[in-house]
Design a protein around this motif. Sequence first.
Motif, PDB file in Angstrom:
ATOM      1  N   ARG A   1      -4.392 -58.683   1.068  1.00  0.00           N
ATOM      2  CA  ARG A   1      -3.334 -57.704   1.293  1.00  0.00           C
ATOM      3  C   ARG A   1      -2.736 -57.319  -0.063  1.00  0.00           C
ATOM      4  O   ARG A   1      -2.714 -58.129  -0.996  1.00  0.00           O
ATOM      5  N   CYS A   2      -2.245 -56.101  -0.174  1.00  0.00           N
ATOM      6  CA  CYS A   2      -1.550 -55.671  -1.380  1.00  0.00           C
ATOM      7  C   CYS A   2      -0.254 -54.964  -1.005  1.00  0.00           C
ATOM      8  O   CYS A   2      -0.106 -54.479   0.110  1.00  0.00           O
ATOM      9  N   ARG A   3       0.665 -54.929  -1.959  1.00  0.00           N
ATOM     10  CA  ARG A   3       1.935 -54.222  -1.734  1.00  0.00           C
ATOM     11  C   ARG A   3       1.756 -52.722  -1.859  1.00  0.00           C
ATOM     12  O   ARG A   3       2.376 -51.952  -1.134  1.00  0.00           O
ATOM     13  N   ASP A   4       0.932 -52.306  -2.822  1.00  0.00           N
ATOM     14  CA  ASP A   4       0.762 -50.890  -3.122  1.00  0.00           C
ATOM     15  C   ASP A   4      -0.694 -50.663  -3.537  1.00  0.00           C
ATOM     16  O   ASP A   4      -1.137 -51.208  -4.549  1.00  0.00           O
ATOM     17  N   ALA A   5      -1.410 -49.880  -2.757  1.00  0.00           N
ATOM     18  CA  ALA A   5      -2.840 -49.680  -2.998  1.00  0.00           C
ATOM     19  C   ALA A   5      -3.101 -49.042  -4.360  1.00  0.00           C
ATOM     20  O   ALA A   5      -3.989 -49.477  -5.097  1.00  0.00           O
ATOM     21  N   ARG A   6      -2.352 -48.017  -4.720  1.00  0.00           N
ATOM     22  CA  ARG A   6      -2.571 -47.345  -6.005  1.00  0.00           C
ATOM     23  C   ARG A   6      -2.302 -48.296  -7.160  1.00  0.00           C
ATOM     24  O   ARG A   6      -3.108 -48.402  -8.089  1.00  0.00           O
ATOM     25  N   GLU A   7      -1.183 -49.004  -7.115  1.00  0.00           N
ATOM     26  CA  GLU A   7      -0.854 -49.959  -8.173  1.00  0.00           C
ATOM     27  C   GLU A   7      -1.970 -50.993  -8.325  1.00  0.00           C
ATOM     28  O   GLU A   7      -2.370 -51.339  -9.436  1.00  0.00           O
ATOM     29  N   THR A   8      -2.485 -51.475  -7.207  1.00  0.00           N
ATOM     30  CA  THR A   8      -3.526 -52.497  -7.217  1.00  0.00           C
ATOM     31  C   THR A   8      -4.826 -51.959  -7.819  1.00  0.00           C
ATOM     32  O   THR A   8      -5.428 -52.600  -8.681  1.00  0.00           O
TER      33      THR A   8
ATOM     34  N   PHE B   1     -12.926 -48.319  -8.901  1.00  0.00           N
ATOM     35  CA  PHE B   1     -12.514 -47.977  -7.541  1.00  0.00           C
ATOM     36  C   PHE B   1     -13.698 -47.295  -6.874  1.00  0.00           C
ATOM     37  O   PHE B   1     -14.158 -46.257  -7.331  1.00  0.00           O
ATOM     38  N   VAL B   2     -14.241 -47.889  -5.790  1.00  0.00           N
ATOM     39  CA  VAL B   2     -15.471 -47.356  -5.194  1.00  0.00           C
ATOM     40  C   VAL B   2     -15.306 -46.747  -3.807  1.00  0.00           C
ATOM     41  O   VAL B   2     -16.136 -45.944  -3.388  1.00  0.00           O
ATOM     42  N   LEU B   3     -14.241 -47.100  -3.078  1.00  0.00           N
ATOM     43  CA  LEU B   3     -14.147 -46.606  -1.704  1.00  0.00           C
ATOM     44  C   LEU B   3     -12.726 -46.769  -1.195  1.00  0.00           C
ATOM     45  O   LEU B   3     -12.050 -47.747  -1.528  1.00  0.00           O
ATOM     46  N   ALA B   4     -12.291 -45.814  -0.389  1.00  0.00           N
ATOM     47  CA  ALA B   4     -11.020 -45.924   0.324  1.00  0.00           C
ATOM     48  C   ALA B   4     -11.257 -45.568   1.782  1.00  0.00           C
ATOM     49  O   ALA B   4     -11.974 -44.612   2.090  1.00  0.00           O
TER      50      ALA B   4
ATOM     51  N   PRO C   1      -1.181 -48.334  10.889  1.00  0.00           N
ATOM     52  CA  PRO C   1      -1.786 -47.585   9.797  1.00  0.00           C
ATOM     53  C   PRO C   1      -2.010 -48.468   8.571  1.00  0.00           C
ATOM     54  O   PRO C   1      -1.211 -49.361   8.280  1.00  0.00           O
ATOM     55  N   TYR C   2      -3.118 -48.184   7.896  1.00  0.00           N
ATOM     56  CA  TYR C   2      -3.428 -48.976   6.699  1.00  0.00           C
ATOM     57  C   TYR C   2      -4.247 -48.143   5.725  1.00  0.00           C
ATOM     58  O   TYR C   2      -4.890 -47.169   6.103  1.00  0.00           O
ATOM     59  N   MET C   3      -4.212 -48.570   4.474  1.00  0.00           N
ATOM     60  CA  MET C   3      -5.109 -48.055   3.430  1.00  0.00           C
ATOM     61  C   MET C   3      -5.934 -49.251   2.995  1.00  0.00           C
ATOM     62  O   MET C   3      -5.381 -50.299   2.651  1.00  0.00           O
ATOM     63  N   HIS C   4      -7.257 -49.092   3.029  1.00  0.00           N
ATOM     64  CA  HIS C   4      -8.188 -50.159   2.664  1.00  0.00           C
ATOM     65  C   HIS C   4      -8.957 -49.672   1.449  1.00  0.00           C
ATOM     66  O   HIS C   4      -9.694 -48.688   1.534  1.00  0.00           O
ATOM     67  N   VAL C   5      -8.750 -50.330   0.295  1.00  0.00           N
ATOM     68  CA  VAL C   5      -9.402 -49.912  -0.944  1.00  0.00           C
ATOM     69  C   VAL C   5     -10.409 -50.967  -1.378  1.00  0.00           C
ATOM     70  O   VAL C   5     -10.204 -52.161  -1.159  1.00  0.00           O
ATOM     71  N   PHE C   6     -11.494 -50.497  -2.004  1.00  0.00           N
ATOM     72  CA  PHE C   6     -12.600 -51.361  -2.399  1.00  0.00           C
ATOM     73  C   PHE C   6     -12.853 -51.197  -3.892  1.00  0.00           C
ATOM     74  O   PHE C   6     -12.932 -50.064  -4.387  1.00  0.00           O
TER      75      PHE C   6
ATOM     76  N   ASP D   1     -15.279 -52.514  -7.333  1.00  0.00           N
ATOM     77  CA  ASP D   1     -16.549 -53.091  -7.764  1.00  0.00           C
ATOM     78  C   ASP D   1     -16.255 -54.290  -8.660  1.00  0.00           C
ATOM     79  O   ASP D   1     -15.755 -54.147  -9.769  1.00  0.00           O
ATOM     80  N   ALA D   2     -16.595 -55.474  -8.169  1.00  0.00           N
ATOM     81  CA  ALA D   2     -16.386 -56.711  -8.924  1.00  0.00           C
ATOM     82  C   ALA D   2     -17.660 -57.147  -9.651  1.00  0.00           C
ATOM     83  O   ALA D   2     -17.747 -58.272 -10.122  1.00  0.00           O
ATOM     84  N   GLY D   3     -18.647 -56.284  -9.729  1.00  0.00           N
ATOM     85  CA  GLY D   3     -19.873 -56.571 -10.473  1.00  0.00           C
ATOM     86  C   GLY D   3     -20.954 -57.220  -9.642  1.00  0.00           C
ATOM     87  O   GLY D   3     -20.678 -57.978  -8.716  1.00  0.00           O
ATOM     88  N   GLN D   4     -22.201 -56.886  -9.939  1.00  0.00           N
ATOM     89  CA  GLN D   4     -23.387 -57.491  -9.338  1.00  0.00           C
ATOM     90  C   GLN D   4     -23.404 -57.416  -7.810  1.00  0.00           C
ATOM     91  O   GLN D   4     -23.844 -58.343  -7.140  1.00  0.00           O
ATOM     92  N   GLY D   5     -22.878 -56.333  -7.250  1.00  0.00           N
ATOM     93  CA  GLY D   5     -22.872 -56.166  -5.802  1.00  0.00           C
ATOM     94  C   GLY D   5     -21.704 -56.829  -5.097  1.00  0.00           C
ATOM     95  O   GLY D   5     -21.620 -56.786  -3.873  1.00  0.00           O
ATOM     96  N   ASN D   6     -20.798 -57.420  -5.841  1.00  0.00           N
ATOM     97  CA  ASN D   6     -19.617 -58.049  -5.259  1.00  0.00           C
ATOM     98  C   ASN D   6     -18.498 -57.023  -5.125  1.00  0.00           C
ATOM     99  O   ASN D   6     -18.287 -56.209  -6.026  1.00  0.00           O
ATOM    100  N   VAL D   7     -17.797 -57.074  -4.012  1.00  0.00           N
ATOM    101  CA  VAL D   7     -16.734 -56.113  -3.749  1.00  0.00           C
ATOM    102  C   VAL D   7     -15.444 -56.866  -3.408  1.00  0.00           C
ATOM    103  O   VAL D   7     -15.438 -57.780  -2.583  1.00  0.00           O
ATOM    104  N   LEU D   8     -14.368 -56.454  -4.067  1.00  0.00           N
ATOM    105  CA  LEU D   8     -13.034 -56.966  -3.796  1.00  0.00           C
ATOM    106  C   LEU D   8     -12.266 -55.849  -3.119  1.00  0.00           C
ATOM    107  O   LEU D   8     -12.236 -54.719  -3.621  1.00  0.00           O
ATOM    108  N   ALA D   9     -11.662 -56.140  -1.984  1.00  0.00           N
ATOM    109  CA  ALA D   9     -10.965 -55.118  -1.207  1.00  0.00           C
ATOM    110  C   ALA D   9      -9.516 -55.535  -0.955  1.00  0.00           C
ATOM    111  O   ALA D   9      -9.178 -56.727  -0.988  1.00  0.00           O
ATOM    112  N   PHE D  10      -8.683 -54.544  -0.697  1.00  0.00           N
ATOM    113  CA  PHE D  10      -7.269 -54.780  -0.411  1.00  0.00           C
ATOM    114  C   PHE D  10      -6.831 -53.880   0.725  1.00  0.00           C
ATOM    115  O   PHE D  10      -7.325 -52.759   0.871  1.00  0.00           O
ATOM    116  N   PHE D  11      -5.875 -54.373   1.502  1.00  0.00           N
ATOM    117  CA  PHE D  11      -5.227 -53.593   2.549  1.00  0.00           C
ATOM    118  C   PHE D  11      -3.763 -53.395   2.178  1.00  0.00           C
ATOM    119  O   PHE D  11      -3.054 -54.375   1.910  1.00  0.00           O
TER     120      PHE D  11
END
Length: 181
Positions: free
Chosen positions: A12-19, A31-34, A48-53, A55-65
């Motif tokens: 989870r994140c407080r602010d998607a853009r800030e994150t 930033f690869v996907l919203a 309602p939510y914003m889910h951002v993805f 690229d953490a390298g080598q096919g790894n993805v870090l996401a936040f809501f």
Amino acid sequence: MQIRKIHHVAYRCRDARETVEWYGRHLGMKFVLAIAEDRVPSTHEPDPYMHVFLDAGQGNVLAFFELPKAPPMSRDANTPDWVQHIAFEVGSVEELEATRARLEAAGIAVVGITDHAIFKSIYFFDPNGHRVELAANTATPEMMQRLDEVKWEMLDEWSRTKRAPKHAAWMHEREFEAAAE
């Protein structure tokens, strides 16, 4: 069935853009996907939510809501801050040292470099309060073999006693010896 890889890890994140901007600026993640919805697809709850993805390298993805209608974020009061974290591998100790200097220059408090014998790492918090670790591997094949040979014995002993087994104490003995001098 066999797991192929981690598809993504979500926090989870407080602010998607800030994150997104923080991870891009400080850790070089793109930033690869919203994805945004008014209802949760799995439960159909109106939330309602914003889910951002990222690229953490080598096919790894870090996401936040970002969840604007949910109560403010907090941590589990029964879990120490140092326990729950996400660790990313960097290419070398030199890269780790340079990143530490860059983070500190940006006003981010950094713990370490901590020597874990098989890797060295630094720790810091993202703008959401999530602990992040960057680690540079330093293990030799012999070290990893020694650890592999005792992993089940260690787990069995821990399960019986709930005390730290000493099979791999060599990993931190020199650190404690240096601190005592």
